[in-house]
Design a protein around this motif. Structure first.
Motif, PDB file in Angstrom:
ATOM      1  N   PRO A  96       0.807  -1.218   0.000  1.00 12.96           N
ATOM      2  CA  PRO A  96       0.000   0.000   0.000  1.00 12.96           C
ATOM      3  C   PRO A  96       0.838   1.265   0.000  1.00 12.96           C
ATOM      4  N   GLY A  97       0.271   2.332  -0.596  1.00 10.48           N
ATOM      5  CA  GLY A  97       0.933   3.615  -0.598  1.00 10.48           C
ATOM      6  C   GLY A  97       0.057   4.659  -1.259  1.00 10.48           C
ATOM      7  N   SER A  98       0.652   5.835  -1.539  1.00 14.59           N
ATOM      8  CA  SER A  98      -0.102   6.904  -2.183  1.00 14.59           C
ATOM      9  C   SER A  98       0.855   7.870  -2.860  1.00 14.59           C
ATOM     10  N   LYS A  99       0.649   8.085  -4.147  1.00 12.62           N
ATOM     11  CA  LYS A  99       1.514   9.002  -4.887  1.00 12.62           C
ATOM     12  C   LYS A  99       1.322  10.442  -4.422  1.00 12.62           C
ATOM     13  N   ASP A 100       0.064  10.851  -4.226  1.00 13.44           N
ATOM     14  CA  ASP A 100      -0.228  12.240  -3.872  1.00 13.44           C
ATOM     15  C   ASP A 100      -0.616  12.418  -2.409  1.00 13.44           C
ATOM     16  N   GLY A 101      -0.636  11.322  -1.648  1.00 13.50           N
ATOM     17  CA  GLY A 101      -1.027  11.385  -0.244  1.00 13.50           C
ATOM     18  C   GLY A 101      -2.486  11.014  -0.049  1.00 13.50           C
ATOM     19  N   CYS A 102      -2.796  10.422   1.091  1.00  9.27           N
ATOM     20  CA  CYS A 102      -4.179  10.055   1.391  1.00  9.27           C
ATOM     21  C   CYS A 102      -4.327   9.807   2.883  1.00  9.27           C
ATOM     22  N   THR A 103      -5.588   9.715   3.311  1.00  5.81           N
ATOM     23  CA  THR A 103      -5.919   9.359   4.686  1.00  5.81           C
ATOM     24  C   THR A 103      -6.964   8.268   4.650  1.00  5.81           C
ATOM     25  N   ILE A 104      -6.767   7.221   5.452  1.00  3.56           N
ATOM     26  CA  ILE A 104      -7.724   6.122   5.498  1.00  3.56           C
ATOM     27  C   ILE A 104      -8.094   5.795   6.944  1.00  3.56           C
ATOM     28  N   PHE A 105      -9.287   5.247   7.114  1.00  2.00           N
ATOM     29  CA  PHE A 105      -9.743   4.648   8.365  1.00  2.00           C
ATOM     30  C   PHE A 105      -9.575   3.151   8.192  1.00  2.00           C
ATOM     31  N   VAL A 106      -8.840   2.500   9.097  1.00  2.51           N
ATOM     32  CA  VAL A 106      -8.488   1.104   8.866  1.00  2.51           C
ATOM     33  C   VAL A 106      -8.675   0.263  10.122  1.00  2.51           C
ATOM     34  N   LYS A 107      -9.148  -0.980   9.920  1.00  2.00           N
ATOM     35  CA  LYS A 107      -9.333  -1.932  11.006  1.00  2.00           C
ATOM     36  C   LYS A 107      -8.562  -3.200  10.669  1.00  2.00           C
ATOM     37  N   LEU A 108      -7.776  -3.684  11.630  1.00  5.98           N
ATOM     38  CA  LEU A 108      -6.923  -4.851  11.443  1.00  5.98           C
ATOM     39  C   LEU A 108      -7.260  -5.940  12.457  1.00  5.98           C
ATOM     40  N   TRP A 109      -7.103  -7.188  12.033  1.00  6.19           N
ATOM     41  CA  TRP A 109      -7.291  -8.355  12.893  1.00  6.19           C
ATOM     42  C   TRP A 109      -8.699  -8.400  13.499  1.00  6.19           C
ATOM     43  N   GLN A 110      -9.738  -8.132  12.683  1.00  8.43           N
ATOM     44  CA  GLN A 110     -11.106  -8.143  13.188  1.00  8.43           C
ATOM     45  C   GLN A 110     -12.015  -9.003  12.316  1.00  8.43           C
ATOM     46  N   PHE A 111     -11.433  -9.964  11.607  1.00  4.48           N
ATOM     47  CA  PHE A 111     -12.167 -10.853  10.702  1.00  4.48           C
ATOM     48  C   PHE A 111     -12.373 -12.231  11.330  1.00  4.48           C
ATOM     49  N   ASP A 112     -13.382 -12.924  10.853  1.00  4.52           N
ATOM     50  CA  ASP A 112     -13.426 -14.372  11.005  1.00  4.52           C
ATOM     51  C   ASP A 112     -12.231 -14.923  10.224  1.00  4.52           C
ATOM     52  N   MET A 113     -11.412 -15.735  10.853  1.00  9.30           N
ATOM     53  CA  MET A 113     -10.178 -16.188  10.210  1.00  9.30           C
ATOM     54  C   MET A 113     -10.433 -17.083   8.992  1.00  9.30           C
ATOM     55  N   ASP A 114     -11.670 -17.585   8.843  1.00 11.60           N
ATOM     56  CA  ASP A 114     -12.005 -18.384   7.663  1.00 11.60           C
ATOM     57  C   ASP A 114     -12.613 -17.542   6.543  1.00 11.60           C
ATOM     58  N   ASP A 115     -12.810 -16.261   6.789  1.00 11.20           N
ATOM     59  CA  ASP A 115     -13.409 -15.375   5.785  1.00 11.20           C
ATOM     60  C   ASP A 115     -12.431 -15.168   4.630  1.00 11.20           C
TER      61      ASP A 115
END
Length: 228
Positions: A96-115
């Motif tokens: 992941p990255g951004s050439k011109d810059g960006c802002t994101i809202f992100v959630k990690l490790w919150q999935f069903d592991m079989d999803d």
């Protein structure tokens, strides 16, 4: 690190009142909303990429869910402008990255592991359906499975919103403003409500658009982390 890790409590975060903290990658800063763990963590975060910044290639062992709030997020799979909602399920990988810059809202490790369901949706192009049980509310579902529902809601100006949350939920204000529980919520403010709570909100004078995740709080616990 444990931050807002008691999921039996109501939490409000006014994100513009949080200082940006540097991540391990140069040019990538973050505002942490909740977190259990260190660099590999169950986390909810607002992340800012400076122009021409990026993370190294990595695998999301526990999955990643994000919304582009500003600018254009990029990886080898494409360009993702403001309003894009993405679910990268467990075992997915990217650079992941951004050439011109960006802002994101992100959630990690919150999935069903079989999803293994990947989702990419332009929220600006959704068809919103009126909610027959709540006046002044229109909504569109982004994702739904046996453990959670993710959706976007549009609240008309001045609408009074009431929604029972037997399994809790969280809200991110995308546009406009609202009040809830005595708190004024502005753009990109974040609210998390525990199991058994009732959302009681009033939309602002210009209406409100919110991202909502419902039903997932019973699964909110420290996962068995594996290396990313």
């Amino acid at each position: 690190m444990d931050l807002n890790s008691d999921f039996s409590q109501r939490v409000v975060v006014h994100t513009d009142q949080i200082d940006w903290a540097a991540s391990p990658m140069r040019g990538v800063d973050r505002r942490m909303l909740d977190r259990i763990g260190d660099e590999v963590a169950r986390a909810t975060t607002i992340v800012r990429y400076a122009p021409d910044s990026h993370f190294s290639a990595h695998t999301h062992t526990g999955g990643e869910e994000f919304i582009v709030l500003e600018g254009v997020f990029q990886d080898e799979h494409g360009d993702f402008p403001v309003g894009t909602y993405v679910r990268n399920p467990p075992t997915s990988s990217h650079t992941p990255g951004s050439k011109d810059g960006c802002t994101i809202f992100v959630k990690l490790w919150q999935f069903d592991m079989d999803d293994r369901t990947a989702v990419t949706t332009d929220m600006n192009a959704l068809d919103f359906e009126p909610d027959t049980d709540r006046h002044g509310v229109r909504s569109a579902v982004l994702f739904r499975d046996g453990r959670e529902e993710v959706r976007v809601e549009a609240w008309e100006a001045g609408a009074s919103i009431e929604l029972d949350l037997p399994d809790g939920g969280e809200i991110l204000v995308l546009e406009g403003s609202a009040t809830e529980g005595g708190d004024d919520l502005e753009k990109h403010d974040w609210l998390r409500l525990p199991m058994g709570a009732t959302l009681r909100a009033d939309a602002g004078d210009n209406g409100t658009r919110v991202w909502m995740k419902l039903g997932h709080i019973p699964y909110a616990k420290k996962p068995d982390f594996a290396p990313d």
